[in-house]
Motif scaffolding. Structure first.
Motif, PDB file in Angstrom:
ATOM      1  N   ALA A  98      -1.519  -2.469  12.881  1.00 33.06           N
ATOM      2  CA  ALA A  98      -1.466  -1.741  11.610  1.00 33.06           C
ATOM      3  C   ALA A  98      -2.144  -2.529  10.492  1.00 33.06           C
ATOM      4  O   ALA A  98      -2.057  -3.755  10.428  1.00 33.06           O
ATOM      5  CB  ALA A  98      -0.020  -1.453  11.233  1.00 33.06           C
ATOM      6  N   THR A  99      -2.809  -1.797   9.623  1.00 34.63           N
ATOM      7  CA  THR A  99      -3.484  -2.390   8.466  1.00 34.63           C
ATOM      8  C   THR A  99      -2.560  -2.276   7.248  1.00 34.63           C
ATOM      9  O   THR A  99      -1.597  -1.500   7.266  1.00 34.63           O
ATOM     10  CB  THR A  99      -4.798  -1.647   8.161  1.00 34.63           C
ATOM     11  N   PRO A 100      -2.856  -3.014   6.192  1.00 33.12           N
ATOM     12  CA  PRO A 100      -2.052  -2.855   4.970  1.00 33.12           C
ATOM     13  C   PRO A 100      -2.025  -1.401   4.489  1.00 33.12           C
ATOM     14  O   PRO A 100      -1.007  -0.916   4.005  1.00 33.12           O
ATOM     15  CB  PRO A 100      -2.753  -3.764   3.958  1.00 33.12           C
ATOM     16  N   MET A 101      -3.142  -0.678   4.640  1.00 37.19           N
ATOM     17  CA  MET A 101      -3.181   0.722   4.211  1.00 37.19           C
ATOM     18  C   MET A 101      -2.201   1.569   5.019  1.00 37.19           C
ATOM     19  O   MET A 101      -1.609   2.514   4.479  1.00 37.19           O
ATOM     20  CB  MET A 101      -4.597   1.280   4.343  1.00 37.19           C
ATOM     21  N   ASP A 102      -1.992   1.258   6.281  1.00 37.91           N
ATOM     22  CA  ASP A 102      -1.003   1.997   7.083  1.00 37.91           C
ATOM     23  C   ASP A 102       0.384   1.892   6.457  1.00 37.91           C
ATOM     24  O   ASP A 102       1.140   2.855   6.436  1.00 37.91           O
ATOM     25  CB  ASP A 102      -0.964   1.466   8.531  1.00 37.91           C
ATOM     26  N   TYR A 103       0.709   0.721   5.927  1.00 34.56           N
ATOM     27  CA  TYR A 103       2.012   0.528   5.281  1.00 34.56           C
ATOM     28  C   TYR A 103       2.087   1.302   3.967  1.00 34.56           C
ATOM     29  O   TYR A 103       3.104   1.911   3.650  1.00 34.56           O
ATOM     30  CB  TYR A 103       2.286  -0.961   5.046  1.00 34.56           C
ATOM     31  N   VAL A 104       1.003   1.289   3.197  1.00 30.99           N
ATOM     32  CA  VAL A 104       0.964   2.032   1.941  1.00 30.99           C
ATOM     33  C   VAL A 104       1.181   3.515   2.206  1.00 30.99           C
ATOM     34  O   VAL A 104       1.935   4.193   1.505  1.00 30.99           O
ATOM     35  CB  VAL A 104      -0.374   1.803   1.205  1.00 30.99           C
ATOM     36  N   LEU A 105       0.537   4.035   3.242  1.00 29.98           N
ATOM     37  CA  LEU A 105       0.614   5.461   3.542  1.00 29.98           C
ATOM     38  C   LEU A 105       1.999   5.901   4.011  1.00 29.98           C
ATOM     39  O   LEU A 105       2.294   7.092   4.029  1.00 29.98           O
ATOM     40  CB  LEU A 105      -0.462   5.852   4.552  1.00 29.98           C
ATOM     41  N   LEU A 106       2.854   4.957   4.380  1.00 32.07           N
ATOM     42  CA  LEU A 106       4.243   5.312   4.689  1.00 32.07           C
ATOM     43  C   LEU A 106       4.952   5.833   3.441  1.00 32.07           C
ATOM     44  O   LEU A 106       5.833   6.677   3.522  1.00 32.07           O
ATOM     45  CB  LEU A 106       5.010   4.097   5.220  1.00 32.07           C
ATOM     46  N   TYR A 107       4.569   5.320   2.292  1.00 32.15           N
ATOM     47  CA  TYR A 107       5.204   5.706   1.033  1.00 32.15           C
ATOM     48  C   TYR A 107       4.407   6.781   0.297  1.00 32.15           C
ATOM     49  O   TYR A 107       4.968   7.661  -0.328  1.00 32.15           O
ATOM     50  CB  TYR A 107       5.377   4.476   0.130  1.00 32.15           C
ATOM     51  N   PHE A 108       3.090   6.677   0.357  1.00 36.33           N
ATOM     52  CA  PHE A 108       2.228   7.644  -0.316  1.00 36.33           C
ATOM     53  C   PHE A 108       1.797   8.704   0.697  1.00 36.33           C
ATOM     54  O   PHE A 108       0.649   8.761   1.116  1.00 36.33           O
ATOM     55  CB  PHE A 108       1.006   6.941  -0.933  1.00 36.33           C
ATOM     56  N   ASN A 109       2.745   9.561   1.056  1.00 37.70           N
ATOM     57  CA  ASN A 109       2.451  10.624   2.016  1.00 37.70           C
ATOM     58  C   ASN A 109       1.855  11.836   1.286  1.00 37.70           C
ATOM     59  O   ASN A 109       1.738  11.856   0.067  1.00 37.70           O
ATOM     60  CB  ASN A 109       3.710  10.999   2.798  1.00 37.70           C
ATOM     61  N   ASP A 110       1.476  12.862   2.052  1.00 36.39           N
ATOM     62  CA  ASP A 110       0.845  14.046   1.443  1.00 36.39           C
ATOM     63  C   ASP A 110       1.734  14.707   0.404  1.00 36.39           C
ATOM     64  O   ASP A 110       1.246  15.213  -0.609  1.00 36.39           O
ATOM     65  CB  ASP A 110       0.465  15.064   2.529  1.00 36.39           C
ATOM     66  N   GLU A 111       3.029  14.710   0.641  1.00 36.30           N
ATOM     67  CA  GLU A 111       3.955  15.331  -0.314  1.00 36.30           C
ATOM     68  C   GLU A 111       3.898  14.629  -1.670  1.00 36.30           C
ATOM     69  O   GLU A 111       3.859  15.272  -2.717  1.00 36.30           O
ATOM     70  CB  GLU A 111       5.374  15.295   0.243  1.00 36.30           C
ATOM     71  N   LEU A 112       3.854  13.295  -1.657  1.00 41.03           N
ATOM     72  CA  LEU A 112       3.774  12.549  -2.914  1.00 41.03           C
ATOM     73  C   LEU A 112       2.425  12.764  -3.592  1.00 41.03           C
ATOM     74  O   LEU A 112       2.362  12.964  -4.804  1.00 41.03           O
ATOM     75  CB  LEU A 112       4.022  11.055  -2.682  1.00 41.03           C
ATOM     76  N   TRP A 113       1.322  12.744  -2.821  1.00 43.86           N
ATOM     77  CA  TRP A 113       0.000  12.975  -3.408  1.00 43.86           C
ATOM     78  C   TRP A 113      -0.052  14.342  -4.063  1.00 43.86           C
ATOM     79  O   TRP A 113      -0.592  14.488  -5.168  1.00 43.86           O
ATOM     80  CB  TRP A 113      -1.108  12.840  -2.365  1.00 43.86           C
ATOM     81  N   ASP A 114       0.493  15.359  -3.381  1.00 44.97           N
ATOM     82  CA  ASP A 114       0.490  16.711  -3.946  1.00 44.97           C
ATOM     83  C   ASP A 114       1.286  16.765  -5.251  1.00 44.97           C
ATOM     84  O   ASP A 114       0.873  17.423  -6.204  1.00 44.97           O
ATOM     85  CB  ASP A 114       1.063  17.717  -2.937  1.00 44.97           C
ATOM     86  N   LEU A 115       2.411  16.079  -5.290  1.00 42.90           N
ATOM     87  CA  LEU A 115       3.230  16.049  -6.502  1.00 42.90           C
ATOM     88  C   LEU A 115       2.484  15.353  -7.649  1.00 42.90           C
ATOM     89  O   LEU A 115       2.490  15.825  -8.783  1.00 42.90           O
ATOM     90  CB  LEU A 115       4.562  15.351  -6.234  1.00 42.90           C
ATOM     91  N   LEU A 116       1.841  14.239  -7.362  1.00 45.73           N
ATOM     92  CA  LEU A 116       1.079  13.525  -8.388  1.00 45.73           C
ATOM     93  C   LEU A 116      -0.034  14.404  -8.956  1.00 45.73           C
ATOM     94  O   LEU A 116      -0.244  14.449 -10.175  1.00 45.73           O
ATOM     95  CB  LEU A 116       0.482  12.234  -7.814  1.00 45.73           C
ATOM     96  N   VAL A 117      -0.729  15.114  -8.095  1.00 44.06           N
ATOM     97  CA  VAL A 117      -1.807  16.004  -8.549  1.00 44.06           C
ATOM     98  C   VAL A 117      -1.232  17.147  -9.379  1.00 44.06           C
ATOM     99  O   VAL A 117      -1.741  17.471 -10.461  1.00 44.06           O
ATOM    100  CB  VAL A 117      -2.612  16.533  -7.338  1.00 44.06           C
TER     101      VAL A 117
END
Length: 156
Positions: free
Chosen positions: A40-59
């Motif tokens: 796993a890369t550091p980005m894999d860990y970030v994406l555990l928290y920044f999932n599609d649901e969170l991105w959609d909410l931020l937008v």
């Protein structure tokens, strides 16, 4: 230890907080490790928290204020208002914006515009390649919601 207490204007209050000693096991939780591949890369860990649901909410929330503002102004919107050029933020825009925003904590400059400087001694070319100065910073380029009373970011 000092903490920031909100009761009107910001103020520092000494609460004499005592933190207990850490007695757990340092490292990554086994349950988290099991969710990711071995390499796993550091980005894999970030994406555990920044999932599609969170991105959609931020937008959605980033776009909410300009939509409300433009609707409220209606025909009274000034002819040269930045609101006339506003376009909804997309998920890809938000990902670039947040990546650059996090990077401003690593590559610090006193003024936001300096991240787009072309001066050979102070430039940070990655910013200009990722996002134009006039086409980015979704929450800043349009304006701050009038419901926000304090815009100072505090680091504890």
């Amino acid at each position: 230890m000092y903490c920031y207490v909100f009761s009107g204007p910001w103020k520092i209050q000494d609460n004499n907080v005592t933190l207990p000693a850490f007695t757990g096991n340092a490292g990554i939780n086994a349950g988290i490790k099991a969710m990711l591949p071995y390499n796993a890369t550091p980005m894999d860990y970030v994406l555990l928290y920044f999932n599609d649901e969170l991105w959609d909410l931020l937008v959605q929330e980033t776009n909410r204020f300009p939509v409300q503002y433009i609707a409220a102004k209606g025909d009274n919107l000034p002819r040269h208002s930045i609101a006339r050029r506003w376009k909804p933020v997309k998920k890809a825009d938000m990902k670039i914006f947040l990546g650059l925003y996090f990077l401003t904590g690593v590559v610090w400059k006193p003024e936001l515009d300096q991240y787009w400087s072309t001066d050979p001694y102070t430039c940070t070319p990655g910013f200009g390649k990722a996002m134009s100065r006039t086409g980015g910073w979704p929450s800043c380029s349009f304006g701050i919601s009038p419901t926000i009373k304090h815009t100072t970011l505090l680091t504890i």
